[in-house]
Motif scaffolding. Structure first.
Motif, PDB file in Angstrom:
ATOM      1  N   UNK A 106       0.827  -1.209   0.000  1.00  0.00           N
ATOM      2  CA  UNK A 106       0.000   0.000   0.000  1.00  0.00           C
ATOM      3  C   UNK A 106       0.860   1.258   0.000  1.00  0.00           C
ATOM      4  N   UNK A 107       1.939   1.232   0.774  1.00  0.00           N
ATOM      5  CA  UNK A 107       2.841   2.386   0.823  1.00  0.00           C
ATOM      6  C   UNK A 107       3.499   2.630  -0.532  1.00  0.00           C
ATOM      7  N   UNK A 108       3.938   1.573  -1.181  1.00  0.00           N
ATOM      8  CA  UNK A 108       4.541   1.725  -2.520  1.00  0.00           C
ATOM      9  C   UNK A 108       3.543   2.325  -3.507  1.00  0.00           C
ATOM     10  N   UNK A 109       2.305   1.866  -3.445  1.00  0.00           N
ATOM     11  CA  UNK A 109       1.272   2.392  -4.350  1.00  0.00           C
ATOM     12  C   UNK A 109       0.974   3.859  -4.068  1.00  0.00           C
ATOM     13  N   UNK A 110       0.896   4.206  -2.789  1.00  0.00           N
ATOM     14  CA  UNK A 110       0.641   5.605  -2.425  1.00  0.00           C
ATOM     15  C   UNK A 110       1.796   6.487  -2.885  1.00  0.00           C
ATOM     16  N   UNK A 111       3.027   6.019  -2.698  1.00  0.00           N
ATOM     17  CA  UNK A 111       4.187   6.811  -3.133  1.00  0.00           C
ATOM     18  C   UNK A 111       4.183   6.991  -4.651  1.00  0.00           C
ATOM     19  N   UNK A 112       3.767   5.970  -5.366  1.00  0.00           N
ATOM     20  CA  UNK A 112       3.652   6.091  -6.820  1.00  0.00           C
ATOM     21  C   UNK A 112       2.572   7.105  -7.186  1.00  0.00           C
ATOM     22  N   UNK A 113       1.441   7.039  -6.515  1.00  0.00           N
ATOM     23  CA  UNK A 113       0.363   8.004  -6.763  1.00  0.00           C
ATOM     24  C   UNK A 113       0.818   9.427  -6.445  1.00  0.00           C
ATOM     25  N   UNK A 114       1.621   9.586  -5.405  1.00  0.00           N
ATOM     26  CA  UNK A 114       2.129  10.911  -5.050  1.00  0.00           C
ATOM     27  C   UNK A 114       3.042  11.432  -6.164  1.00  0.00           C
ATOM     28  N   UNK A 115       3.914  10.568  -6.682  1.00  0.00           N
ATOM     29  CA  UNK A 115       4.794  10.995  -7.780  1.00  0.00           C
ATOM     30  C   UNK A 115       3.990  11.396  -9.008  1.00  0.00           C
ATOM     31  N   UNK A 116       2.975  10.611  -9.327  1.00  0.00           N
ATOM     32  CA  UNK A 116       2.123  10.922 -10.483  1.00  0.00           C
ATOM     33  C   UNK A 116       1.420  12.256 -10.272  1.00  0.00           C
ATOM     34  N   UNK A 117       0.899  12.464  -9.083  1.00  0.00           N
ATOM     35  CA  UNK A 117       0.187  13.705  -8.785  1.00  0.00           C
ATOM     36  C   UNK A 117       1.129  14.901  -8.817  1.00  0.00           C
ATOM     37  N   UNK A 118       2.347  14.731  -8.333  1.00  0.00           N
ATOM     38  CA  UNK A 118       3.335  15.816  -8.417  1.00  0.00           C
ATOM     39  C   UNK A 118       3.637  16.162  -9.867  1.00  0.00           C
ATOM     40  N   UNK A 119       3.718  15.150 -10.714  1.00  0.00           N
ATOM     41  CA  UNK A 119       3.931  15.396 -12.139  1.00  0.00           C
ATOM     42  C   UNK A 119       2.749  16.142 -12.745  1.00  0.00           C
ATOM     43  N   UNK A 120       1.537  15.780 -12.324  1.00  0.00           N
ATOM     44  CA  UNK A 120       0.348  16.483 -12.803  1.00  0.00           C
ATOM     45  C   UNK A 120       0.363  17.946 -12.373  1.00  0.00           C
ATOM     46  N   UNK A 121       0.820  18.197 -11.161  1.00  0.00           N
ATOM     47  CA  UNK A 121       0.917  19.577 -10.667  1.00  0.00           C
ATOM     48  C   UNK A 121       1.917  20.367 -11.507  1.00  0.00           C
ATOM     49  N   UNK A 122       3.071  19.773 -11.766  1.00  0.00           N
ATOM     50  CA  UNK A 122       4.080  20.440 -12.592  1.00  0.00           C
ATOM     51  C   UNK A 122       3.550  20.718 -14.002  1.00  0.00           C
ATOM     52  N   UNK A 123       2.828  19.745 -14.559  1.00  0.00           N
ATOM     53  CA  UNK A 123       2.274  19.921 -15.899  1.00  0.00           C
ATOM     54  C   UNK A 123       1.229  21.032 -15.910  1.00  0.00           C
ATOM     55  N   UNK A 124       0.377  21.066 -14.898  1.00  0.00           N
ATOM     56  CA  UNK A 124      -0.647  22.105 -14.826  1.00  0.00           C
ATOM     57  C   UNK A 124      -0.006  23.485 -14.684  1.00  0.00           C
ATOM     58  N   UNK A 125       1.038  23.586 -13.877  1.00  0.00           N
ATOM     59  CA  UNK A 125       1.737  24.870 -13.734  1.00  0.00           C
ATOM     60  C   UNK A 125       2.345  25.304 -15.062  1.00  0.00           C
ATOM     61  N   UNK A 126       2.939  24.370 -15.754  1.00  0.00           N
ATOM     62  CA  UNK A 126       3.526  24.665 -17.059  1.00  0.00           C
ATOM     63  C   UNK A 126       2.454  25.106 -18.048  1.00  0.00           C
ATOM     64  N   UNK A 127       1.324  24.392 -18.048  1.00  0.00           N
ATOM     65  CA  UNK A 127       0.223  24.751 -18.946  1.00  0.00           C
ATOM     66  C   UNK A 127      -0.325  26.140 -18.625  1.00  0.00           C
ATOM     67  N   UNK A 128      -0.398  26.463 -17.345  1.00  0.00           N
ATOM     68  CA  UNK A 128      -0.864  27.794 -16.939  1.00  0.00           C
ATOM     69  C   UNK A 128       0.092  28.863 -17.464  1.00  0.00           C
TER      70      UNK A 128
END
Length: 78
Positions: free
Chosen positions: A45-67
């Motif tokens: 579960x921890x590995x999956x959550x950490x993966x989800x956190x990395x994906x979400x951080x990438x989404x945040x970076x992409x959204x900032x770039x798009x903005x």
């Protein structure tokens, strides 16, 4: 164009909300792992959550770039 900017800002806001939820889940799992460090389910579960956190951080970076790109496009038009 302003609709596109609003969409990216909403995506950023949502991704930040998801990140907060994931961080809480990660903390809860970490606390449980302190009690039972050899629990394979918790470790998975921890590995999956950490993966989800990395994906979400990438989404945040992409959204900032798009903005930034959309704001630059708006300034070119004006």
């Amino acid at each position: 164009m302003k609709e596109k900017l609003l969409l990216h800002k909403m995506q950023l806001k949502r991704a930040k909300e998801v990140l907060q939820v994931l961080e809480v889940q990660k903390n809860q799992i970490s606390i449980e792992l302190e009690k039972n460090p050899s629990c394979s389910t918790l470790n998975k579960d921890l590995r999956l959550i950490l993966l989800d956190i990395k994906i979400t951080c990438n989404e945040i970076e992409q959204a900032k770039s798009d903005i930034d790109l959309t704001q630059a496009e708006i300034l070119k038009i004006v």
